[in-house]
Design a protein around this motif. Structure first.
Motif, mmCIF file in Angstrom:
data_model
loop_
_atom_site.group_PDB
_atom_site.id
_atom_site.type_symbol
_atom_site.label_atom_id
_atom_site.label_comp_id
_atom_site.label_asym_id
_atom_site.label_seq_id
_atom_site.Cartn_x
_atom_site.Cartn_y
_atom_site.Cartn_z
ATOM 1 N N ILE A 127 1.010 -1.219 0.011
ATOM 2 C CA ILE A 127 -0.067 -0.136 -0.153
ATOM 3 C C ILE A 127 0.883 1.287 -0.053
ATOM 4 O O ILE A 127 0.541 2.254 -0.474
ATOM 5 N N PHE A 128 1.820 1.375 0.922
ATOM 6 C CA PHE A 128 2.905 2.514 0.918
ATOM 7 C C PHE A 128 3.527 2.733 -0.291
ATOM 8 O O PHE A 128 3.417 3.810 -0.913
ATOM 9 N N TYR A 129 3.993 1.678 -0.958
ATOM 10 C CA TYR A 129 4.694 1.970 -2.150
ATOM 11 C C TYR A 129 4.097 2.101 -3.432
ATOM 12 O O TYR A 129 4.206 2.847 -4.355
ATOM 13 N N GLY A 130 2.791 1.300 -3.551
ATOM 14 C CA GLY A 130 1.772 1.643 -4.246
ATOM 15 C C GLY A 130 1.277 3.099 -4.357
ATOM 16 O O GLY A 130 1.169 3.520 -5.380
ATOM 17 N N ASN A 131 1.151 3.531 -3.235
ATOM 18 C CA ASN A 131 0.641 4.917 -3.027
ATOM 19 C C ASN A 131 1.869 5.866 -3.708
ATOM 20 O O ASN A 131 1.472 6.816 -4.513
ATOM 21 N N ALA A 132 3.118 5.577 -3.308
ATOM 22 C CA ALA A 132 3.946 6.155 -3.946
ATOM 23 C C ALA A 132 4.293 6.350 -5.557
ATOM 24 O O ALA A 132 4.497 7.370 -6.018
ATOM 25 N N CYS A 133 3.936 5.287 -6.142
ATOM 26 C CA CYS A 133 4.087 4.957 -7.395
ATOM 27 C C CYS A 133 2.932 5.770 -7.958
ATOM 28 O O CYS A 133 3.192 6.526 -9.077
ATOM 29 N N ILE A 134 1.685 5.651 -7.686
ATOM 30 C CA ILE A 134 0.555 6.327 -8.026
ATOM 31 C C ILE A 134 0.624 8.142 -7.940
ATOM 32 O O ILE A 134 0.493 8.725 -8.804
ATOM 33 N N ALA A 135 1.312 8.422 -6.753
ATOM 34 C CA ALA A 135 1.464 10.155 -6.438
ATOM 35 C C ALA A 135 2.366 10.379 -7.571
ATOM 36 O O ALA A 135 2.313 11.596 -7.930
ATOM 37 N N THR A 136 3.510 9.884 -7.628
ATOM 38 C CA THR A 136 4.724 10.250 -8.625
ATOM 39 C C THR A 136 4.170 10.269 -9.954
ATOM 40 O O THR A 136 4.181 11.344 -10.639
ATOM 41 N N CYS A 137 3.478 9.448 -10.658
ATOM 42 C CA CYS A 137 2.691 9.582 -11.820
ATOM 43 C C CYS A 137 1.654 10.755 -11.868
ATOM 44 O O CYS A 137 1.851 11.489 -12.827
ATOM 45 N N LEU A 138 0.909 10.816 -10.910
ATOM 46 C CA LEU A 138 0.253 11.922 -10.870
ATOM 47 C C LEU A 138 0.614 13.458 -10.921
ATOM 48 O O LEU A 138 0.522 14.331 -11.548
ATOM 49 N N PHE A 139 1.742 13.501 -10.063
ATOM 50 C CA PHE A 139 2.443 14.858 -9.797
ATOM 51 C C PHE A 139 3.164 14.895 -11.149
ATOM 52 O O PHE A 139 3.416 16.182 -11.501
ATOM 53 N N ILE A 140 3.714 14.138 -11.790
ATOM 54 C CA ILE A 140 4.506 14.172 -13.246
ATOM 55 C C ILE A 140 3.523 14.834 -14.239
ATOM 56 O O ILE A 140 3.671 15.640 -14.900
ATOM 57 N N SER A 141 2.331 14.012 -14.121
ATOM 58 C CA SER A 141 1.341 14.728 -15.127
ATOM 59 C C SER A 141 0.957 15.836 -14.776
ATOM 60 O O SER A 141 0.510 16.793 -15.811
#
Length: 467
Positions: A127-141
């Motif tokens: 959950i923690f690193y899945g959150n990090a993956c999704i958040a990174t993609c969203l902030f790059i977008s």
């Protein structure tokens, strides 16, 4: 004091067209159009840029030129050092997520659900690193669209320059220092409890591989208990990221350093997600408050149709800005709410289970739980201020004298009563004060289910008899 409406009104009305920019109105052309309005006040970007610069250096928000006060110096490039670093972090997060997800799939079963702390141990990493993956993609977008969004926001601020400039500096500083200070205090205490030499090995009861090799017998001998940085890396990697290693022989100091750096970066990203929502919401609510204060200052006064049109256009520009911002960040809001609900549930059940643990560990879990509750409440309440401030405009319009009531006043009142202004989560829910009660109800429901799952089940008694 009533705002001045004169020759400048037409110019401001024209500037509102910046919300729908034309292809020939970019960069220098727009700068030449409004040279004397650029310094009318310090807007959102002036205060937000230092937080975003910090985030850019941390690989969270890869926007180049964010430290410049001129919004036209902001840009995004896939080849910039910030973006390259963000992609590198995303690669690291994804690698850990794949391994931790495999661990979750193999260990999420009836035994882990009914064991104390089993659910958190089985799912926290994924959950923690899945959150990090999704958040990174969203902030790059979001970083790709941020320069245009900030320019549109600046256009609205300049159109409202006659109302003054909101004082956002101390609010942004207070939110940033308080949230990040509490967050890294929690992170530091977590690391200290799990990496101090001689502490109880939480991984002793966990299997490292499918062959049954256990760390119970050799953990005290293999884990470096020295006070050196090398020893800290080994204890941190093996005790907090046990799911990454099938045996102690897989560990290497370079792996330990990479794991520590990715964990620190993911922690910053997790907290910055909430901080970003808080600061954006604070700035938008301040814009609506400016308009409300201006309307309160003209209560009972006679205004012309032109003046009412200026107020209505200002309100329209603000609602359009909120909807534009929401279109860009509603996925981030959804991720924030979902992540906070999970970790509050996990931390609460851990706090209940930690009553039998050491005194300091129990205090830490209590502090961590209260911090998560505080952070979630702050995010929702600050985001709800946008709706609260926009709702205060309608009562002010009821003070309009009948002699001043005109078509523009009627249009203004219709727009204000029909618009529902708020940030949303993927347009599935609106972030208001009532939404906070919904989160509390969901957390209590999930917590009761988790507690019931951990209740020991009595074995059925078979009574033999003659039939």
């Amino acid at each position: 004091m009533q705002p001045h409406f004169g020759k400048r009104v037409n110019t401001i009305s024209e500037m509102l067209n910046f919300q729908k920019p034309r292809k020939n109105m970019v960069g220098p052309a727009w700068n030449k159009m409004i040279p004397r309005y650029e310094n009318d006040g310090r807007g959102m970007h002036h205060y937000f840029r230092w937080v975003l610069l910090w985030a850019s250096c941390a690989g969270v928000f890869p926007v180049s030129g964010v430290h410049h006060e001129n919004v036209f110096k902001l840009s995004f490039s896939w080849l910039s050092p910030f973006t390259v670093y963000s992609v590198a972090l995303l690669t690291g997060y994804a690698t850990i997520e794949i391994i931790s997800l495999d661990y979750t799939i193999r260990n999420l079963n009836e035994d882990s659900l009914t064991a104390k702390g089993g659910l958190k141990k089985a799912t926290s990493g994924s959950i923690f690193y899945g959150n990090a993956c999704i958040a990174t993609c969203l902030f790059i977008s979001l970083a790709r669209r941020w320069p245009g969004l900030v320019r549109e926001w600046r256009g609205v601020e300049i159109s409202m320059a006659r109302f003054g400039s909101p004082k956002l500096g101390w609010r942004f500083a207070m939110c940033t220092i308080l949230l990040m200070g509490l967050a890294f205090t929690e992170h530091g205490l977590h690391n200290w409890l799990n990496t101090r030499p001689g502490s109880k090995d939480d991984i002793a009861a966990m299997s490292f591989n499918s062959t049954g090799e256990s760390a119970e017998n050799d953990a005290p001998h293999l884990i470096d208990q020295s006070l050196t940085f090398k020893g800290y890396l080994e204890r941190f990697a093996l005790k907090t990221h046990w799911y990454l290693f099938t045996s102690f022989r897989d560990y290497h100091p370079i792996k330990g350093f990479i794991v520590m750096w990715l964990s620190l970066s993911a922690t910053f990203l997790w907290n910055f997600t909430d901080l970003f929502i808080m600061l954006v919401s604070t700035a938008l609510a301040a814009q609506f408050k400016q308009l409300t204060v201006a309307l309160r200052g003209i209560r009972g006064k006679m205004l012309s149709m032109v003046e009412w049109r200026e107020y209505r256009e200002t309100y329209t520009s603000l609602t359009h800005l909120v909807k534009t911002v929401d279109e860009n960040i509603n996925t981030i809001i959804t991720l924030s709410v979902a992540g906070n609900v999970y970790f509050i549930c996990a931390q609460l059940i851990t706090e209940i289970d930690s009553i039998t643990h050491s005194y300091f560990r129990t205090l830490f879990y209590l502090y961590s739980f209260l911090f998560l509750v505080f952070r979630t409440t702050a995010v929702v309440m600050l985001a709800a201020e946008i709706h609260d401030e926009s709702s205060k405009i309608v009562p002010e319009l009821f003070f309009c004298p009948y002699q001043s009531y005109c078509l523009e006043t009627q249009r203004f009142l219709q727009e204000a009563t029909s618009d529902y202004v708020s940030l949303t989560g993927l347009n599935m829910f609106s972030v208001t004060r009532n939404f906070l009660l919904g989160i509390v109800g969901a957390i209590l429901t999930y917590e009761i289910v988790l507690i019931q799952l951990q209740q020991p089940k009595e074995k059925p008694v078979v009574v033999m008899g003659n039939f």
